[in-house]
Design an enzyme around this catalytic site. Structure first.
Site, PDB file in Angstrom:
ATOM      1  CG  PHE A 256      -2.198  -0.973   1.088  1.00 37.11           C
ATOM      2  CD1 PHE A 256      -3.217  -0.333   0.546  1.00 37.11           C
ATOM      3  CD2 PHE A 256      -2.100  -2.292   1.082  1.00 37.11           C
ATOM      4  CE1 PHE A 256      -4.394  -1.307  -0.237  1.00 37.11           C
ATOM      5  CE2 PHE A 256      -2.528  -3.447   0.989  1.00 37.11           C
ATOM      6  CZ  PHE A 256      -4.031  -3.195   0.681  1.00 37.11           C
ATOM      7  CB  CYS A 267     -13.358  -1.507   1.707  1.00 33.06           C
ATOM      8  SG  CYS A 267     -14.252  -3.761   1.233  1.00 33.06           S
ATOM      9  NE  ARG A 335     -18.675  -1.783  -5.172  1.00 29.98           N
ATOM     10  CZ  ARG A 335     -19.481  -2.591  -4.198  1.00 29.98           C
ATOM     11  NH1 ARG A 335     -19.717  -2.654  -3.507  1.00 29.98           N
ATOM     12  NH2 ARG A 335     -18.597  -4.099  -4.390  1.00 29.98           N
TER      13      ARG A 335
END
Length: 439
Positions: A256, A267, A335
Site C-alpha cells: 500500500f 471498502c 465503486r
C-alpha cells in the site's frame, strides 16, 4: 456443519463458496431472484478470478446451493452469516445499517432453534449489541448468540485471502453464550488451524473496530505516499525508491505504498468515512482518518487537472484515450474509482474520451456520463488519440510495446498515473511522458 449466508454480493458469495470448499454445507440467500437464478445457471454476478470454478465445483458436489427463501435456508443450521450491504448513508456519512438490522430480524423470526448469528458485513462499533437487542425482542423464547467475523478480502485476490488469511477475527459476547459462539466459529474455520493461521477471539466491540481500523490504516498509507509523491516531484526525487526505502523497514512494510490517483472501491471510501463519523459521535475524533479522506478526495479531483496540464493547458477538441476504469485490476468494481472523477472533468473540458477496461466497461456504461467511446482493446482506444492516460494497472497494459502505442496515436502525450512504464523507454519512443512522483 451447515450454515446460511444472507447476501449473495461480493463478500457473501466469496465467503459462502470458500466455506463450501472447506466441506461445510452452505445455503446462500438473496432477495434478488435474478441473481439467484443466474448463480444456479453458473453465471457470476461479479468478476473475481477463480470464483466461477469454485462456485461450480461446490454446487456440483451439493455443498453450495442458492435460494430466495430465507426461512428455509436458516432451518437447522449451526450459524447464519449476515453479508448484506452497508453503504454510506446519504447526508451524514454513517454506514446504512438498515439491511443488516432487517436481515437479523428476519433470521430471528424464521429460526426454529438455537443458532449463532454472525455479522460478516462491515459494521460500526456497537452494531453487534444492537443486533442482540433486536433478536431478543423478536424471539425472547430462542437462544441466539451474536458474533462478529469481519472479512479482510482484497478484490482480485479474495479466494486466496479467505483460504490463507493473515488472521481470522472472531468477536463474541461475554459468558457462556459467547463461548458457544466462539466454539462454532472455531469449528467452521478448523481447516485453517491445520495450516497454522491465527484465529483471534475478542469482544464484539473490539472485532468491529479491528475491521475499520485496518482499512483506515491502509487507506492512510495510500494517502501518505501520494503526498510524498507530490513532494518528490517538486524535489526531483523518485517516489518508488522512497517507498522501497521505507517499506523495507519491517515496522512499516512495503504494501500500500504505491503512488497513484487515489484509492477507491467498495471498502476504503465508505469505511474511512463511517469510522470518522463514529469517532466524532463518541467524542474521540480520528483526525488522521479525517485527513486521509480529505487528501484522497482532493487527489482524485486533481488528476484531471494534471492530464489537462500535460496537454498544454487545454483538452478542448482533443481525443484522450483512457486505459483502465475500475478502481484496481482483477475486478469489475467501479465503486468510487478515480475514473468517476477524472473522466467527467475531461469531458466538461471539451475532450473526446475513448476508454478501455478488460472487465469494467459494462458497469462503466451505467454510471459514467454519456458520450464516452468504449474501445475493443488498448490499441483501439489509443488509435488517433492526442493523449493517453493510464488509470488502472492491468497487466495487459504493462505489456504494451511503446512503439506500437506511439504508432497508433496521433499525439504523443502519455500521462501514466500508475507508474507502469519506464520513463526512459517511453521518451525514446517519442512520448511526452509524465508519471507520479518520478523525476
Amino acid at each position: 456443519m451447515q450454515i446460511a449466508v444472507i447476501g449473495a454480493g461480493y463478500v457473501g458469495l466469496v465467503s459462502g463458496a470458500c466455506f463450501a470448499e472447506f466441506g461445510i454445507e452452505v445455503c446462500l440467500v438473496d432477495t434478488d431472484a435474478s441473481k439467484i437464478e443466474a448463480l444456479k445457471a453458473g453465471r457470476m454476478p461479479i468478476y473475481e478470478p477463480g470464483l466461477d470454478k469454485l462456485v461450480a465445483d461446490n454446487a456440483r458436489e451439493k455443498r453450495l446451493r442458492f435460494t430466495t427463501e430465507l426461512a428455509t435456508a436458516v432451518n437447522g443450521v449451526d450459524a447464519v452469516f449476515l453479508a448484506v450491504g452497508t453503504p454510506t448513508r446519504r447526508g451524514d456519512g454513517h454506514a446504512d445499517l438498515s439491511y443488516v438490522f432487517a436481515a437479523a430480524e428476519q433470521v430471528a423470526r424464521a429460526a426454529k432453534g438455537p443458532l449463532v448469528l454472525v455479522t460478516k458485513s462491515t459494521v460500526p462499533v456497537g452494531t453487534g449489541r444492537r443486533i442482540k437487542q433486536l433478536v431478543r425482542e423478536a424471539r425472547p423464547d430462542l437462544d441466539i448468540a451474536v458474533a462478529s467475523n469481519p472479512e479482510f478480502l482484497r478484490e482480485g485476490a479474495a479466494i486466496g485471502d479467505f483460504m490463507r488469511p493473515d488472521r481470522v477475527v472472531v468477536g463474541v459476547e461475554e459468558g457462556e453464550t459467547g463461548e458457544r459462539a466462539a466454539e462454532v466459529l472455531r469449528r467452521l474455520y478448523r481447516p485453517l488451524y491445520l495450516i497454522e493461521r491465527p484465529v483471534m477471539v475478542v469482544g464484539l466491540e473490539t472485532a468491529e473496530i479491528i475491521k475499520y481500523a485496518a482499512n483506515a490504516f491502509l487507506a492512510m498509507k495510500i494517502s501518505f505516499i501520494n503526498e510524498v509523491a507530490d513532494l518528490c516531484e517538486k524535489a526531483g526525487a523518485h517516489v518508488q525508491d522512497v517507498a522501497r526505502g521505507i517499506g523495507l523497514d519491517g515496522r512499516i512494510g512495503r504494501k500500500f505504498l504505491h503512488a497513484g490517483p487515489g484509492y477507491g472501491g467498495s471498502c476504503f471510501p465508505k469505511d474511512t468515512l463511517a469510522f470518522a463519523r463514529t469517532g466524532q459521535d463518541l467524542g474521540a475524533p480520528l483526525q488522521l482518518v479525517e485527513a486521509t479522506i480529505d487528501i484522497n478526495d482532493r487527489r482524485k479531483k486533481a488528476m484531471a487537472d494534471r492530464v489537462i496540464a500535460a496537454c498544454g493547458g487545454s483538452v478542448a477538441g482533443k481525443t484522450v484515450a483512457v486505459l483502465g476504469l475500475t478502481f484496481k485490476p482483477e475486478t469489475d468494481d467501479m465503486r468510487d474509482a478515480p475514473s468517476l472523477d477524472i473522466l467527467p472533468r475531461l469531458i466538461e473540458a471539451g475532450a473526446t474520451v475513448r476508454a478501455f477496461d478488460p472487465e469494467g466497461m459494462s458497469h462503466a456504461r451505467q454510471i459514467l456520463p454519456e458520450g464516452i467511446h468504449y474501445a475493443k482493446g488498448a490499441l483501439d482506444a489509443a488509435k488517433d488519440a492526442d493523449a493517453l492516460v493510464v488509470l488502472t494497472e492491468w497487466n495487459e497494459f504493462r505489456a504494451l510495446a511503446p512503439q506500437r502505442l506511439a504508432e497508433a496515436m496521433r499525439g504523443k502525450v502519455l500521462v501514466d498515473l500508475r507508474n507502469l512504464y519506464e520513463p526512459k523507454l517511453m521518451r525514446e519512443a517519442g512520448f511526452e511522458y509524465s508519471s507520479v512522483g518520478r523525476p
